[in-house]
Motif scaffolding. Sequence first.
Motif, PDB file in Angstrom:
ATOM      1  N   SER A  67      -6.757   8.684 -17.293  1.00 54.18           N
ATOM      2  CA  SER A  67      -7.729   7.623 -17.052  1.00 54.18           C
ATOM      3  C   SER A  67      -7.107   6.503 -16.220  1.00 54.18           C
ATOM      4  N   LYS A  68      -5.883   6.112 -16.574  1.00 54.44           N
ATOM      5  CA  LYS A  68      -5.183   5.079 -15.800  1.00 54.44           C
ATOM      6  C   LYS A  68      -4.909   5.560 -14.379  1.00 54.44           C
ATOM      7  N   PHE A  69      -4.549   6.834 -14.250  1.00 53.50           N
ATOM      8  CA  PHE A  69      -4.244   7.410 -12.944  1.00 53.50           C
ATOM      9  C   PHE A  69      -5.475   7.387 -12.038  1.00 53.50           C
ATOM     10  N   GLN A  70      -6.619   7.755 -12.582  1.00 53.92           N
ATOM     11  CA  GLN A  70      -7.851   7.762 -11.798  1.00 53.92           C
ATOM     12  C   GLN A  70      -8.253   6.345 -11.388  1.00 53.92           C
ATOM     13  N   ASP A  71      -8.027   5.387 -12.290  1.00 52.63           N
ATOM     14  CA  ASP A  71      -8.296   3.988 -11.940  1.00 52.63           C
ATOM     15  C   ASP A  71      -7.374   3.530 -10.805  1.00 52.63           C
ATOM     16  N   SER A  72      -6.120   3.948 -10.857  1.00 53.71           N
ATOM     17  CA  SER A  72      -5.153   3.569  -9.816  1.00 53.71           C
ATOM     18  C   SER A  72      -5.529   4.185  -8.474  1.00 53.71           C
ATOM     19  N   ILE A  73      -6.019   5.421  -8.495  1.00 51.62           N
ATOM     20  CA  ILE A  73      -6.472   6.065  -7.261  1.00 51.62           C
ATOM     21  C   ILE A  73      -7.645   5.297  -6.668  1.00 51.62           C
ATOM     22  N   SER A  74      -8.556   4.879  -7.523  1.00 54.53           N
ATOM     23  CA  SER A  74      -9.717   4.112  -7.057  1.00 54.53           C
ATOM     24  C   SER A  74      -9.279   2.790  -6.419  1.00 54.53           C
ATOM     25  N   LEU A  75      -8.328   2.117  -7.041  1.00 55.63           N
ATOM     26  CA  LEU A  75      -7.831   0.852  -6.487  1.00 55.63           C
ATOM     27  C   LEU A  75      -7.123   1.084  -5.157  1.00 55.63           C
ATOM     28  N   TYR A  76      -6.357   2.178  -5.082  1.00 54.58           N
ATOM     29  CA  TYR A  76      -5.655   2.504  -3.836  1.00 54.58           C
ATOM     30  C   TYR A  76      -6.666   2.767  -2.717  1.00 54.58           C
ATOM     31  N   ALA A  77      -7.705   3.541  -3.024  1.00 57.73           N
ATOM     32  CA  ALA A  77      -8.713   3.867  -2.020  1.00 57.73           C
ATOM     33  C   ALA A  77      -9.435   2.609  -1.536  1.00 57.73           C
ATOM     34  N   THR A  78      -9.712   1.699  -2.461  1.00 58.12           N
ATOM     35  CA  THR A  78     -10.373   0.447  -2.087  1.00 58.12           C
ATOM     36  C   THR A  78      -9.482  -0.392  -1.176  1.00 58.12           C
ATOM     37  N   GLN A 100      -9.252   1.247   2.325  1.00 58.47           N
ATOM     38  CA  GLN A 100     -10.455   1.057   3.127  1.00 58.47           C
ATOM     39  C   GLN A 100     -10.594  -0.386   3.592  1.00 58.47           C
ATOM     40  N   THR A 101     -10.190  -1.330   2.757  1.00 59.89           N
ATOM     41  CA  THR A 101     -10.254  -2.749   3.135  1.00 59.89           C
ATOM     42  C   THR A 101      -9.366  -3.025   4.342  1.00 59.89           C
ATOM     43  N   TYR A 102      -8.136  -2.523   4.303  1.00 60.43           N
ATOM     44  CA  TYR A 102      -7.216  -2.737   5.418  1.00 60.43           C
ATOM     45  C   TYR A 102      -7.692  -2.011   6.670  1.00 60.43           C
ATOM     46  N   LEU A 103      -8.235  -0.824   6.500  1.00 61.90           N
ATOM     47  CA  LEU A 103      -8.740  -0.077   7.654  1.00 61.90           C
ATOM     48  C   LEU A 103      -9.922  -0.803   8.285  1.00 61.90           C
ATOM     49  N   ASP A 104     -10.790  -1.356   7.459  1.00 54.06           N
ATOM     50  CA  ASP A 104     -11.932  -2.112   7.990  1.00 54.06           C
ATOM     51  C   ASP A 104     -11.479  -3.339   8.773  1.00 54.06           C
ATOM     52  N   MET A 105     -10.417  -3.978   8.320  1.00 56.39           N
ATOM     53  CA  MET A 105      -9.876  -5.121   9.064  1.00 56.39           C
ATOM     54  C   MET A 105      -9.492  -4.708  10.487  1.00 56.39           C
ATOM     55  N   ILE A 106      -8.826  -3.566  10.569  1.00 50.97           N
ATOM     56  CA  ILE A 106      -8.350  -3.092  11.866  1.00 50.97           C
ATOM     57  C   ILE A 106      -9.520  -2.632  12.735  1.00 50.97           C
ATOM     58  N   LEU A 118       0.832  -1.197   0.000  1.00 49.14           N
ATOM     59  CA  LEU A 118       0.000   0.000   0.000  1.00 49.14           C
ATOM     60  C   LEU A 118       0.872   1.256   0.000  1.00 49.14           C
ATOM     61  N   GLU A 119       1.946   1.211   0.758  1.00 45.38           N
ATOM     62  CA  GLU A 119       2.874   2.342   0.804  1.00 45.38           C
ATOM     63  C   GLU A 119       3.540   2.551  -0.558  1.00 45.38           C
ATOM     64  N   ASN A 120       3.924   1.457  -1.203  1.00 47.38           N
ATOM     65  CA  ASN A 120       4.539   1.550  -2.532  1.00 47.38           C
ATOM     66  C   ASN A 120       3.545   2.089  -3.561  1.00 47.38           C
ATOM     67  N   ASP A 121       2.285   1.694  -3.412  1.00 53.77           N
ATOM     68  CA  ASP A 121       1.254   2.205  -4.314  1.00 53.77           C
ATOM     69  C   ASP A 121       1.144   3.725  -4.206  1.00 53.77           C
ATOM     70  N   TYR A 122       1.228   4.224  -2.980  1.00 53.69           N
ATOM     71  CA  TYR A 122       1.157   5.679  -2.778  1.00 53.69           C
ATOM     72  C   TYR A 122       2.341   6.377  -3.443  1.00 53.69           C
ATOM     73  N   LEU A 123       3.530   5.825  -3.282  1.00 54.70           N
ATOM     74  CA  LEU A 123       4.718   6.432  -3.894  1.00 54.70           C
ATOM     75  C   LEU A 123       4.595   6.451  -5.416  1.00 54.70           C
ATOM     76  N   GLU A 124       4.080   5.365  -5.984  1.00 52.61           N
ATOM     77  CA  GLU A 124       3.892   5.320  -7.433  1.00 52.61           C
ATOM     78  C   GLU A 124       2.866   6.358  -7.886  1.00 52.61           C
ATOM     79  N   LEU A 125       1.787   6.502  -7.130  1.00 54.38           N
ATOM     80  CA  LEU A 125       0.777   7.499  -7.482  1.00 54.38           C
ATOM     81  C   LEU A 125       1.350   8.908  -7.378  1.00 54.38           C
ATOM     82  N   SER A 126       2.172   9.157  -6.367  1.00 58.03           N
ATOM     83  CA  SER A 126       2.785  10.480  -6.206  1.00 58.03           C
ATOM     84  C   SER A 126       3.692  10.808  -7.383  1.00 58.03           C
ATOM     85  N   ASN A 127       4.510   9.827  -7.764  1.00 61.59           N
ATOM     86  CA  ASN A 127       5.414  10.037  -8.899  1.00 61.59           C
ATOM     87  C   ASN A 127       4.628  10.239 -10.195  1.00 61.59           C
ATOM     88  N   TYR A 128       3.556   9.477 -10.349  1.00 60.28           N
ATOM     89  CA  TYR A 128       2.758   9.581 -11.566  1.00 60.28           C
ATOM     90  C   TYR A 128       2.044  10.928 -11.629  1.00 60.28           C
TER      91      TYR A 128
END
Length: 324
Positions: A137-148, A151-157, A81-91
């Motif tokens: 379009s790809k960036f927005q899809d990646s943001i949606s996947l990151y948000a999902t 939220q999944t990990y937060l719900d677990m906790i 998840l942390e790596n996903d954020y870094l990739e989104l920031s760079n993108y």
Amino acid sequence: MNSRKGIISTVLFIAVYLSVVSILLFIYSKYLLSIEEEFDNVEAYCMYASHTISFSSDNQVDFTITGKTIIFPTDEELDSLENDYLELSNYFEYLKQLNNSIRLMHANVKNSPTCRMANIHFNELDESYSKLQQDLSKFQDSISLYATKYQTYLDMILSIPKFSLSHDQKYNEFIERFGNDYKTIQNYVVEDKEIYTLYLEAKQFADSFFDNDYDLYCHIINAEGGNCPADEQYEIAAIIDNRIMHPDFPNTLYKVVYSPGQYAPVMTGSINKVPSEGVCENMSLYLRGLVDVDVPSNVVFQAKFTQGSGVWKRRSSGHYFCYY
């Protein structure tokens, strides 16, 4: 009297029993939670206990303890998840750079001195704008996947019982690590509407330039080199463009072509002949910036005789292309 005492004794027994059971359940739950520290690589384990009590007719109590399983996100998943954020920031930074490049290309189109140059810059803008649309379009899809995933990990906790010491600890650790990143991701915005407006302005400018100049280019090139091969026609047109951009010549197509004593077809009237279909096609390609032309910018003379400071190229048609 004895019956009343028996009932009271039974009620007292049950009350005491339930109190003891509750205490035991609490202690047992804490014990189950404590095994987390011993199983760092285990994804699922018992987190807390629940109980069921039933009474039979002879006042016997059946007591059952059951455990509930909670699944935590693993260290690998949190790192992902942390790596996903870094990739989104760079993108996002890349998209901002592409956005700024389009702004610069828009300015280049609007400041172009010739039709061909305006269209060359617009072609670059058009390619970059198409890429921006695809990447956005790809960036927005990646943001949606990151948000999902977030939220999944937060719900677990959040599924950890609130009475557990691990609830606040793990929640706070997660928010501290990812909370600000999540807010930042949600605020990522690329000004697509503004860029689209710039795109339309540049397109309209390039198209208008083409519409204004196309007919005159076709007529003068047809008169000067209608029987020449396509690449020579491009070179004759390039000489006109070089003159438009040269400080010692007029800065518009019309003034360059109709300057006194410059182009013979203007004086003889052959410029008024209907251009051939081939010349019109070649000028469309040339003015739209769809063909390569290698005439140096300081080559400003084209005629059947030499002039200027030297010859850049001599064609079999008899045309000399000369430096200023």
